[in-house]
Design an enzyme around this catalytic site. Structure first.
Site, PDB file in Angstrom:
ATOM      1  N   GLU A 195      -4.185   2.312  -7.378  1.00 32.89           N
ATOM      2  CA  GLU A 195      -4.512   3.203  -6.327  1.00 32.89           C
ATOM      3  C   GLU A 195      -3.640   4.623  -6.639  1.00 32.89           C
ATOM      4  O   GLU A 195      -2.714   4.770  -5.941  1.00 32.89           O
ATOM      5  CB  GLU A 195      -4.131   2.976  -4.856  1.00 32.89           C
ATOM      6  CG  GLU A 195      -5.072   1.698  -4.680  1.00 32.89           C
ATOM      7  CD  GLU A 195      -5.480   1.800  -2.980  1.00 32.89           C
ATOM      8  OE1 GLU A 195      -6.646   1.800  -2.326  1.00 32.89           O
ATOM      9  OE2 GLU A 195      -4.492   1.949  -2.145  1.00 32.89           O
ATOM     10  N   HIS A 231       0.828  -1.040   0.040  1.00 30.95           N
ATOM     11  CA  HIS A 231       0.052   0.018   0.107  1.00 30.95           C
ATOM     12  C   HIS A 231       0.894   1.147  -0.024  1.00 30.95           C
ATOM     13  O   HIS A 231       2.021   1.266   0.569  1.00 30.95           O
ATOM     14  CB  HIS A 231      -0.954  -0.007   1.332  1.00 30.95           C
ATOM     15  CG  HIS A 231      -2.010   0.935   1.173  1.00 30.95           C
ATOM     16  ND1 HIS A 231      -1.872   2.471   1.386  1.00 30.95           N
ATOM     17  CD2 HIS A 231      -3.261   0.946   0.810  1.00 30.95           C
ATOM     18  CE1 HIS A 231      -2.999   3.220   1.321  1.00 30.95           C
ATOM     19  NE2 HIS A 231      -3.952   2.173   1.095  1.00 30.95           N
TER      20      HIS A 231
HETATM   21  P1  PGA Z   1      -9.431   6.078   0.519  1.00 28.44           P
HETATM   22  O1  PGA Z   1      -8.424   5.052   0.697  1.00 28.44           O
HETATM   23  O2  PGA Z   1     -10.719   5.281   0.019  1.00 28.44           O
HETATM   24  O3  PGA Z   1      -9.864   6.729   1.839  1.00 28.44           O
HETATM   25  O4  PGA Z   1      -9.094   6.957  -0.260  1.00 28.44           O
HETATM   26  C1  PGA Z   1      -8.016   4.023  -0.193  1.00 28.44           C
HETATM   27  C2  PGA Z   1      -7.093   3.303   0.218  1.00 28.44           C
HETATM   28  O5  PGA Z   1      -5.977   4.080   0.689  1.00 28.44           O
HETATM   29  O6  PGA Z   1      -6.796   1.972   0.047  1.00 28.44           O
END
Ligand code: PGA
Length: 229
Positions: A155, A93
């Site tokens: 992401e 992540h």
């Molecule tokens: P968020 O986070 O939905 O708060 O933008 C997503 C993530 O970091 O996995």
């Protein structure tokens, strides 16, 4: 019809587990959608009991894994220990890369540990060069373990926790790019997903689901995400 994955990443937040499981359970009954909740390590046992008690079909994931197996690695939680409670694990992540100095080499070791322990990795990527590196890593892994099921979560950094998601079309293009050449991987989109925008992403041909951070902490919002996905 494709299977839609909805992954809740609670990060380092405290959530009351029993009512969250009970309420989301109502939405998941008779649903084809795969709901995976990833709490802190310390909440995995209680969530496992809540899931059992409520006869819920929700699956569990961890948010991280040790790059090593069992042994003298103070503070680490290894794949075998996670597998007692969970089937999935988030790896790489961007918050771990940013705050804990996680490099591609560490991410690679973690993916290997996950696969060796029988966990399905949910590998997070946010930039083009990471995507290229992950492709290499997955290809290497496939040479070793043909049966590995893998989820890749795209992401983009600007979208995480900002309230500004990527456009569904751009996420779709990236998902196509990730799948191209890799075959059997599922691609998720993550970054400011909420009940209003979730369907924009899940309706795309190459997007198989979403990774939800802050909106997963609010059970009413999360139930609507499941409904609308
Ligand atoms: P968020 O986070 O939905 O708060 O933008 C997503 C993530 O970091 O996995």
């Amino acid at each position: 019809m494709k299977k839609v994955f909805i992954v809740a990443n609670w990060k380092s937040n405290i959530v009351e587990p029993s009512s969250w499981i009970q309420q989301t359970q109502d939405r998941t009954q008779n649903s084809e959608k795969e709901i995976i909740v990833c709490p802190s390590f310390t909440s995995l046992p209680i969530l496992k009991s809540c899931i059992f008690n409520h006869k819920s079909s929700i699956l569990l994931g961890a948010q991280d894994i040790s790059p090593f197996g069992e042994g003298a690695y103070t503070g680490e939680v290894n794949g075998k220990q996670i597998k007692e409670f969970a089937d999935y694990v988030i790896i790489g992540h961007s918050e771990r890369r940013k705050h804990f100095g996680e490099t591609e080499a560490i991410v690679q070791k973690k993916i290997e540990q996950a696969v060796e322990s029988g966990l399905t990795p949910i590998i997070c990527v946010s930039e083009e060069d990471q995507i290229a590196k992950i492709k290499d890593q997955i290809q290497n892994l496939k040479l070793k373990t043909l049966e590995t099921k893998t989820l890749i979560a795209y992401e983009p950094l600007f979208a995480i926790g900002s309230g500004n998601s990527d456009s569904a079309q751009n996420a779709e293009n990236i998902a196509y790019q990730i799948k191209n050449g890799l075959g059997e991987v599922s691609v998720l989109y993550g970054g400011s997903v909420n009940a209003k925008n979730v369907h924009d992403f899940t309706q795309m041909e190459h997007i198989d689901g979403v990774l939800v951070g802050s909106a997963s902490l609010d059970v009413e919002e999360f139930k609507d995400i499941i409904k609308n996905a």
